[in-house]
Motif scaffolding. Structure first.
Motif, PDB file in Angstrom:
ATOM      1  N   MET A 128       0.833  -1.198   0.000  1.00 27.99           N
ATOM      2  CA  MET A 128       0.000   0.000   0.000  1.00 27.99           C
ATOM      3  C   MET A 128       0.880   1.265   0.000  1.00 27.99           C
ATOM      4  O   MET A 128       1.289   1.742   1.053  1.00 27.99           O
ATOM      5  N   LEU A 129       1.131   1.782  -1.194  1.00 29.22           N
ATOM      6  CA  LEU A 129       2.006   2.951  -1.352  1.00 29.22           C
ATOM      7  C   LEU A 129       1.288   4.158  -1.939  1.00 29.22           C
ATOM      8  O   LEU A 129       1.857   5.259  -1.960  1.00 29.22           O
TER       9      LEU A 129
ATOM     10  N   GLN B 270       3.928  10.784   2.249  1.00 25.68           N
ATOM     11  CA  GLN B 270       4.525  10.173   3.440  1.00 25.68           C
ATOM     12  C   GLN B 270       5.126   8.805   3.157  1.00 25.68           C
ATOM     13  O   GLN B 270       4.820   8.170   2.147  1.00 25.68           O
ATOM     14  N   LEU B 271       5.937   8.377   4.089  1.00 31.86           N
ATOM     15  CA  LEU B 271       6.471   7.019   4.143  1.00 31.86           C
ATOM     16  C   LEU B 271       6.269   6.514   5.560  1.00 31.86           C
ATOM     17  O   LEU B 271       6.818   7.078   6.515  1.00 31.86           O
ATOM     18  N   GLY B 272       5.458   5.470   5.707  1.00 35.68           N
ATOM     19  CA  GLY B 272       5.219   4.871   7.012  1.00 35.68           C
ATOM     20  C   GLY B 272       6.085   3.644   7.205  1.00 35.68           C
ATOM     21  O   GLY B 272       6.183   2.799   6.314  1.00 35.68           O
ATOM     22  N   LEU B 273       6.701   3.542   8.364  1.00 31.53           N
ATOM     23  CA  LEU B 273       7.550   2.409   8.711  1.00 31.53           C
ATOM     24  C   LEU B 273       6.984   1.736   9.958  1.00 31.53           C
ATOM     25  O   LEU B 273       6.391   2.396  10.812  1.00 31.53           O
ATOM     26  N   PRO B 274       7.144   0.409  10.089  1.00 26.46           N
ATOM     27  CA  PRO B 274       6.466  -0.331  11.174  1.00 26.46           C
ATOM     28  C   PRO B 274       6.933   0.101  12.558  1.00 26.46           C
ATOM     29  O   PRO B 274       8.136   0.232  12.802  1.00 26.46           O
ATOM     30  N   ASP B 275       5.973   0.288  13.454  1.00 29.13           N
ATOM     31  CA  ASP B 275       6.310   0.739  14.801  1.00 29.13           C
ATOM     32  C   ASP B 275       6.753  -0.389  15.714  1.00 29.13           C
ATOM     33  O   ASP B 275       7.434  -0.140  16.713  1.00 29.13           O
ATOM     34  N   ILE B 276       6.395  -1.634  15.390  1.00 31.53           N
ATOM     35  CA  ILE B 276       6.723  -2.747  16.292  1.00 31.53           C
ATOM     36  C   ILE B 276       7.373  -3.917  15.557  1.00 31.53           C
ATOM     37  O   ILE B 276       8.463  -4.359  15.916  1.00 31.53           O
ATOM     38  N   ILE B 277       6.703  -4.454  14.538  1.00 32.78           N
ATOM     39  CA  ILE B 277       7.172  -5.681  13.886  1.00 32.78           C
ATOM     40  C   ILE B 277       8.189  -5.335  12.810  1.00 32.78           C
ATOM     41  O   ILE B 277       7.857  -4.725  11.786  1.00 32.78           O
TER      42      ILE B 277
ATOM     43  N   GLU C 292       2.220   3.694   2.932  1.00 31.05           N
ATOM     44  CA  GLU C 292       1.869   4.990   2.367  1.00 31.05           C
ATOM     45  C   GLU C 292       1.649   6.115   3.376  1.00 31.05           C
ATOM     46  O   GLU C 292       1.496   7.270   2.986  1.00 31.05           O
ATOM     47  N   ARG C 293       1.626   5.820   4.654  1.00 35.04           N
ATOM     48  CA  ARG C 293       1.244   6.843   5.625  1.00 35.04           C
ATOM     49  C   ARG C 293       1.916   6.601   6.968  1.00 35.04           C
ATOM     50  O   ARG C 293       2.015   5.460   7.416  1.00 35.04           O
ATOM     51  N   ALA C 294       2.360   7.669   7.605  1.00 37.03           N
ATOM     52  CA  ALA C 294       2.938   7.579   8.945  1.00 37.03           C
ATOM     53  C   ALA C 294       1.804   7.686   9.959  1.00 37.03           C
ATOM     54  O   ALA C 294       1.688   8.656  10.710  1.00 37.03           O
TER      55      ALA C 294
ATOM     56  N   ALA D 290      -5.762   5.022   6.076  1.00 34.59           N
ATOM     57  CA  ALA D 290      -6.715   6.102   5.817  1.00 34.59           C
ATOM     58  C   ALA D 290      -7.463   5.907   4.504  1.00 34.59           C
ATOM     59  O   ALA D 290      -8.382   6.686   4.210  1.00 34.59           O
ATOM     60  N   ASP D 291      -7.096   4.894   3.730  1.00 39.31           N
ATOM     61  CA  ASP D 291      -7.726   4.666   2.427  1.00 39.31           C
ATOM     62  C   ASP D 291      -9.149   4.128   2.620  1.00 39.31           C
ATOM     63  O   ASP D 291      -9.333   3.017   3.128  1.00 39.31           O
TER      64      ASP D 291
END
Length: 470
Positions: free
Chosen positions: A354-355, A365-372, A419-421, A425-426
């Motif tokens: 999902m970009l 934006q560029l979202g990166l995983p917060d945990i995994i 796609e989002r930090a 939201a899609d």
């Protein structure tokens, strides 16, 4: 902790937020994988369960009883409240209430789903998760009946190894981080990704192109097989060596493509996406323009640039399009396990899922995983974005988890680009309206994130161009 009472307990299932602590506890030998962001353990050792109760501040404890079949963890995805339906609770309640019923088979030639369900049982429920017991056939097709923001994760029947990423593998990524600096040639190469070609490729995958016969890319559909052949043909025409790798009967195959490195090494860098899709309940249309036609198209955009610029990598490169992601990361789980059994020399992997969706009024934006994921790989991607795609605002996302989780679970350094930090939201997530020809579908954002993936390949694997001195 939540205790769900049941008669004649045979074992306990414990689900806790993902944490490395579990690897050092008595639970490690009872590990049944990480699903969503929950580590799941099944054991009949009451002393271990009591010890775990003191180790974790939160979690769910479920008693399992005789007659339990295939266990499936259901998890609500992290989404923006603005797109969360008012019928959120009603939808999942309706799904759970219809579990034991007869479900009609799909139209001929399209999604093959279960016809008559066998006994199903709800074992556990919270506001954003549930545990159910169903027959194994039903477990594979739950995605076609779940509300859009819920995802199913079938649990393995036996424990799996709890494999942390080895310190040596992390140190290798740290060394790349320490030596990272701007390369003008890399900047020129990544900027050659073509937006018009990205548009053409995703329109074929979604069926928006009149020449495409694809109606759905659901893992059991006719269209996903067309997509698999089309992807293999395109990647091979661009210089990669590809194979279609089956992993489970009924599923479309993984598309695994390789660029052999010029050096005598087994070291490999892997980027991936999933090419299967999911549509609206009751519809055979599953175009998957954002999820995950955008990530798959980014891979093609990178491959086209590799071919056009005649890039030669020093280390080995794999570009993989996974199937079975929407049913519970099946394609990547099998492939990551295969690589672990081979003791593959995998430096890192990056999953693109999902970009394209660009929320109104927000910057790209560029979202990166917060945990995994592996923090060092995530940091490397963030640094490369700052260098080569400064137009992207980088941050963390709780939207979890895609195929990188399969590799992280096998002890390989891995992360994801999104796609989002922030949350999803899609509004057309897991919807038959997930097309590219709609508002807020942003091809420039796809290109910006693809530039980061491509830059990762070039910096980590090393490269040569025609005319370079060897």
């Amino acid at each position: 902790m939540l205790l769900v009472n049941a008669v004649s307990p045979l074992a306990f299932l414990l689900a806790v937020p993902h944490t490395p602590q579990a690897a050092d506890s008595c639970l490690s030998q009872f590990y049944h994988g990480t699903h969503g962001q929950q580590d799941v353990f099944i054991t009949d050792d009451e002393l271990c369960v009591a010890e775990a109760a003191n180790l974790f501040a939160e979690g769910s404890l479920v008693q399992l009883h005789e007659g339990v079949k295939q266990l499936v963890w259901l998890q609500h995805k992290a989404v923006e409240p603005s797109i969360k339906p008012a019928t959120f609770v009603d939808e999942i309640d309706a799904f759970l209430s219809h579990l034991p019923t007869v479900v009609p088979a799909a139209a001929a030639g399209e999604q093959v789903v279960f016809g008559e369900q066998k006994a199903a049982e709800l074992l556990h429920r919270t506001a954003d998760s549930a545990l159910i017991s169903v027959d194994s056939e039903t477990a594979l097709t739950l995605d076609q009946h779940l509300p859009p923001f819920w995802k199913a994760y079938p649990l393995p029947s036996t424990p799996v190894s709890f494999i942390p990423v080895p310190p040596k593998a992390v140190d290798r990524v740290k060394d790349i981080l320490d030596n990272l600096k701007f390369d003008p040639v890399v900047a020129s190469l990544v900027n050659n990704i073509s937006v018009p070609q990205l548009r053409a490729d995703v329109r074929y995958l979604t069926g928006e192109d009149p020449r495409s016969e694809i109606v759905s890319r659901h893992s059991f559909s006719k269209g996903v097989l067309i997509a698999a052949d089309w992807l293999k043909e395109n990647f091979e025409s661009l210089g990669a060596s590809c194979e279609l790798k089956p992993f489970l009967a009924g599923f479309a195959p993984n598309v695994v493509c390789t660029y052999a490195g010029s050096e005598d090494t087994t070291e490999t860098v892997l980027i991936s996406a999933h090419y299967d899709s999911r549509g609206s309940f009751g519809s055979i249309r599953a175009p998957g323009g954002d999820d995950d036609g955008s990530g798959t198209t980014a891979l093609l955009g990178i491959a086209r640039t590799i071919s056009r610029k005649d890039v030669r990598f020093r280390k080995n490169i794999q570009i993989v399009a996974f199937a079975g992601e929407e049913q519970g990361l099946y394609g990547s789980r099998y492939y990551a396990q295969e690589l672990r059994e081979k003791n593959a020399n995998l430096t890192l992997m990056i999953q693109a899922d999902m970009l394209a969706y660009h929320a109104p009024g927000e910057p790209p934006q560029l979202g990166l995983p917060d945990i995994i994921g592996t923090p060092e790989v995530t940091q490397l991607v963030a640094n490369l974005s700052a260098i080569y795609s400064p137009e992207l605002k980088v941050g963390f996302t709780p939207a979890c988890c895609s195929d990188h989780q399969s590799f992280h679970g096998q002890g390989f350094p891995a992360t994801q680009v999104f796609e989002r930090a922030g949350p999803i939201a899609d509004p057309f997530y897991h919807n038959s309206g997930d097309l590219s020809d709609r508002e807020n579908y942003d091809f420039e954002q796809i290109k910006s994130i693809a530039k980061v993936q491509f830059a990762t390949l070039l910096h980590v694997a090393g490269y040569d161009l025609p005319g370079d001195d060897n």
